[in-house]
Design an enzyme around this catalytic site. Structure first.
Site, short mmCIF file in Angstrom:
data_model
loop_
_atom_site.label_atom_id
_atom_site.label_comp_id
_atom_site.label_asym_id
_atom_site.label_seq_id
_atom_site.Cartn_x
_atom_site.Cartn_y
_atom_site.Cartn_z
N GLU A 1 0.79 -1.23 0.00
CA GLU A 1 0.00 0.00 0.00
C GLU A 1 0.83 1.28 0.00
O GLU A 1 0.37 2.30 -0.51
CB GLU A 1 -0.93 0.00 1.23
CG GLU A 1 -1.97 -1.11 1.24
CD GLU A 1 -2.99 -0.94 0.12
OE1 GLU A 1 -3.27 0.21 -0.28
OE2 GLU A 1 -3.49 -1.97 -0.37
N SER B 1 -53.95 -30.44 32.02
CA SER B 1 -53.87 -30.72 33.45
C SER B 1 -52.67 -30.04 34.11
O SER B 1 -52.56 -30.04 35.34
CB SER B 1 -53.79 -32.23 33.69
OG SER B 1 -55.00 -32.84 33.29
#
Length: 689
Positions: A84, A373
């Site tokens: 770079e 139940s």
């Protein structure tokens, strides 16, 4: 003549100088101060941890982990500089020679084929500017780069840059990229890996090693050549690296542990802090989840439900193809599980469905279903809290309740007229036991005694107790309520049963223990709220009755399958077996399991809570208590133990055929000895309605 040329040149030079100075001043008017670099907080995702500090999940817009320069591989730093900005260590933020070379190449080509931005310029553009290609932006970029170089060292600039740039696949910064591609920290990158990473920022998508491996390989080898030219590696090292194939980590289809729990946390945090804080704020969320128990829960639920699919040949099984865009409900049988720490309310495991990818709907927290139940413990809690005892008897015999049945539409009327009908409740077994003790009626889950008890206490009282204990959904005070005709959520059932497990104290299930910001400052810590909703004595007596349901009642299979710790619980099955439940607890953990179809179709004949949900509960609780000592429920003061006749529920005599020990809240229970088994004694039959 010469004098006039000199004057003209001076004027032109002055105009150019003034114009340049003016342009610089104009461009600088809105440039940020380089000192802002130290105050900028890069976007950091949020990390979610389990109760032991292990990472569960990360939420992010930009997958980024900030590290220091000395935590990055020197090979990577060299590769980035060679690729770079070769003169990074020598320029002042702008490389004039690089600009000249790039300009000449671009002029010859007739288009932009090469850039000349330094690392410092790229950092300035990334943090402060846009990516538009204009002369003004390039000049601003250069000016800002020069100012940054005046304030910060080269190492600091490089560190900021390497934590900022994008490497593709959602990875920002070298650490996130290294972990994503190679499954290792940036400090451990080898030469070939460093070269591959260094080649990505130029075109992250185009050089992606997962999507374009050939291009990525060519780019990596080009970076190696640039490193040789820069002197970062020897030609021999580069040649050896050239021959090494790409080796990036295969990104498998995401499989998350505790997907429904993570989504539950996500919704909770967004509701309180907003999406921006969750995805970009760098929060650290410490949860209550036990990863080991969560893994066990997911395994046992799927194993048991897959076995049901195989045995009962459901039309659609998990894994069968179906069009998720066209179906309203997931077509295969679903399941949910929620386990909570009794002493704190912290959620230890959560399953909201069998496959989060198929459906993110959380059946543990969002789905109202009839409990069957499983609702009966609220009826018995109300009864015990209002003077009844487990030894009291009630008649299990047919009963007709006028006007309580579903309305009948009279034919031939306009408008239609609804005529009330009678309701005749039935037992699951279609049999009647006659006079039974309340403990026996609950452990065997007999319907008629529960209905009659609800009539005596009053449906409104039953609904009130259920709401006080934790049921948040609407409950109509109707005669069928004791059989679970209302709809409840699994998380509410676990919360309400937790009142019994915790000696009358209600603790709300919670998922997040504490939240910290990116600096470690605690934003909130769960302190919890608790309140006593029933007495410790009532909670203990009902818990004791529910222990019988596991030891010798509808939940007895838990003992047969090897779970031997003291436990209490209750099965639940709705009409046509559309919902199957088991919720139970030990002194340490409450766990609830539900199974059923999203569209409420029947699971099949005899597909009860004991058949569908109890095996999952048992497998989970066995694993959860494998290293735990057996611990009994603690009896509070104000509870007495008496010997009673198993048949009559009265105080036992030497003549009773079967004698049991029973628990009573002091001041309740039988006051006379068994007269049926005492010679010469007379006893009137007064066992309920």
């Amino acid at each position: 003549m010469v004098r006039s040329w000199v004057i003209t040149f001076a004027i032109v030079l002055g105009v150019i100088t003034l114009g340049t100075v003016g342009a610089i001043l104009w461009l600088q008017r809105d440039l940020p101060s380089p000192s802002l670099l130290e105050t900028i907080e890069p976007t950091i995702g949020t990390t979610v941890y389990d109760r032991d500090g292990l990472v569960l999940h990360e939420f992010f817009k930009e997958n980024r982990v900030i590290i220091r320069l000395d935590q990055m591989s020197p090979r990577l730093v060299d590769a980035i500089i060679a690729t770079e900005d070769r003169e990074f260590r020598g320029h002042w933020g702008v490389d004039a020679l690089a600009i000249l070379r790039a300009t000449l190449k671009n002029v010859r080509a007739g288009r932009v084929i090469q850039g000349a931005s330094t690392i410092t310029q790229q950092l300035a553009r990334s943090l402060f500017l846009t990516s538009e290609i204009t002369l003004a932006r390039k000049l601003k970029e250069a000016l800002l780069a020069l100012r940054i170089e005046q304030v910060y060292s080269k190492d600091r600039i490089l560190e900021l840059y390497l934590n900022q740039i994008y490497f593709g696949d959602g990875a920002y910064g070298v650490e996130a990229a290294a972990q994503d591609l190679f499954g290792k920290p940036a400090s451990e990158l080898e030469l070939t890996e460093a070269a591959l990473l260094a080649g990505l920022p130029k075109n992250p998508a185009g050089y992606s090693p997962r999507r374009h491996p050939e291009r990525a390989l060519q780019r990596r080898n080009l970076v190696l050549a640039m490193m040789v030219d820069h002197g970062s590696v020897t030609p021999e090292e580069a040649a050896a690296a050239d021959s090494i194939a790409l080796a990036v980590r295969h990104r498998e289809e995401e499989i998350r542990l505790g997907a429904y729990f993570i989504e539950h946390v996500r919704r909770d945090v967004i509701a309180r802090y907003g999406a921006e804080a969750l995805y970009s704020g760098g929060l650290r969320i410490y949860t209550t989840l036990d990863s080991n128990l969560q893994a066990v829960a997911e395994r046992v639920l799927e194993e048991r439900f897959a076995l049901l699919e195989k045995e009962y040949r459901f039309p659609v099984k998990r894994g069968d193809p179906f069009d998720a865009d066209t179906v309203r409900y997931i077509p295969y049988v679903q399941g949910a599980l929620l386990a909570v720490d009794v002493s704190t309310g912290g959620i230890l495991a959560m399953i909201g469905g069998r496959d989060f990818k198929d459906s993110s709907f959380n059946r543990a927290t969002q789905a109202p279903r009839q409990p069957g139940s499983g609702f009966k413990p609220f009826v018995y809690t109300a009864a015990i809290d209002n003077g009844f005892s487990p030894a009291d008897t009630i008649m299990d015999a047919p009963i007709v309740i006028p006007g309580a049945g579903p309305p009948k539409i009279l034919e031939g009327t306009d408008p239609p007229i609804e005529e009330p009908t009678d309701w005749i409740p039935e037992n699951y077994s279609r049999e009647f036991k006659g006079e039974v003790r309340l403990r026996y009626a609950l452990k065997k889950s007999i319907n008629i005694p529960a209905v009659k008890l609800g009539i005596i206490i009053g449906p409104a009282t039953v609904a009130r107790y259920a709401r006080e204990m934790g049921i948040s959904t609407h409950l109509s005070p109707v005669y069928s309520l004791p059989l679970g005709s209302g709809e409840v959520k699994l998380i509410d059932m676990v919360k309400a049963y937790g009142v019994l497990a915790n000696q009358g104290i209600q603790l709300s299930p919670y998922a997040v223990d504490r939240i910290e910001d990116r600096t470690g400052r605690v934003l909130e810590r769960y302190t919890g709220t608790s309140r006593e909703v029933i007495s410790p004595q009532t909670a203990f007596v009902v818990t004791s009755m529910m222990e019988s349901a596991i030891d010798s009642g509808t939940g007895w299979a838990a003992r047969a399958w090897g779970f031997q710790h003291p436990a209490a619980g209750k099965t639940g099955t709705t009409n046509e077996c559309t919902d199957a439940w088991f919720v139970g607890f030990t002194p340490k953990i409450i766990c609830g399991v539900w199974g059923g179809f999203d569209d409420r179709q029947s699971l099949g004949e005899k597909m009860t809570g004991a058949r569908v949900a109890l095996p999952v509960w048992t497998d989970f609780m066995k694993a959860a208590h494998a290293e735990e000592p057996k611990e009994s429920f603690r009896m509070p003061a104000g509870v007495a133990v008496r010997r009673i006749c198993a048949e009559t529920g009265e105080l036992a005599t030497d003549h009773c055929l079967e004698i049991l020990e029973e628990v009573f809240i002091e001041g309740t229970g039988p006051v006379w000895h068994c007269r049926k088994h005492t010679p010469g004694a007379r006893r009137s039959r007064t066992g309920g309605i």
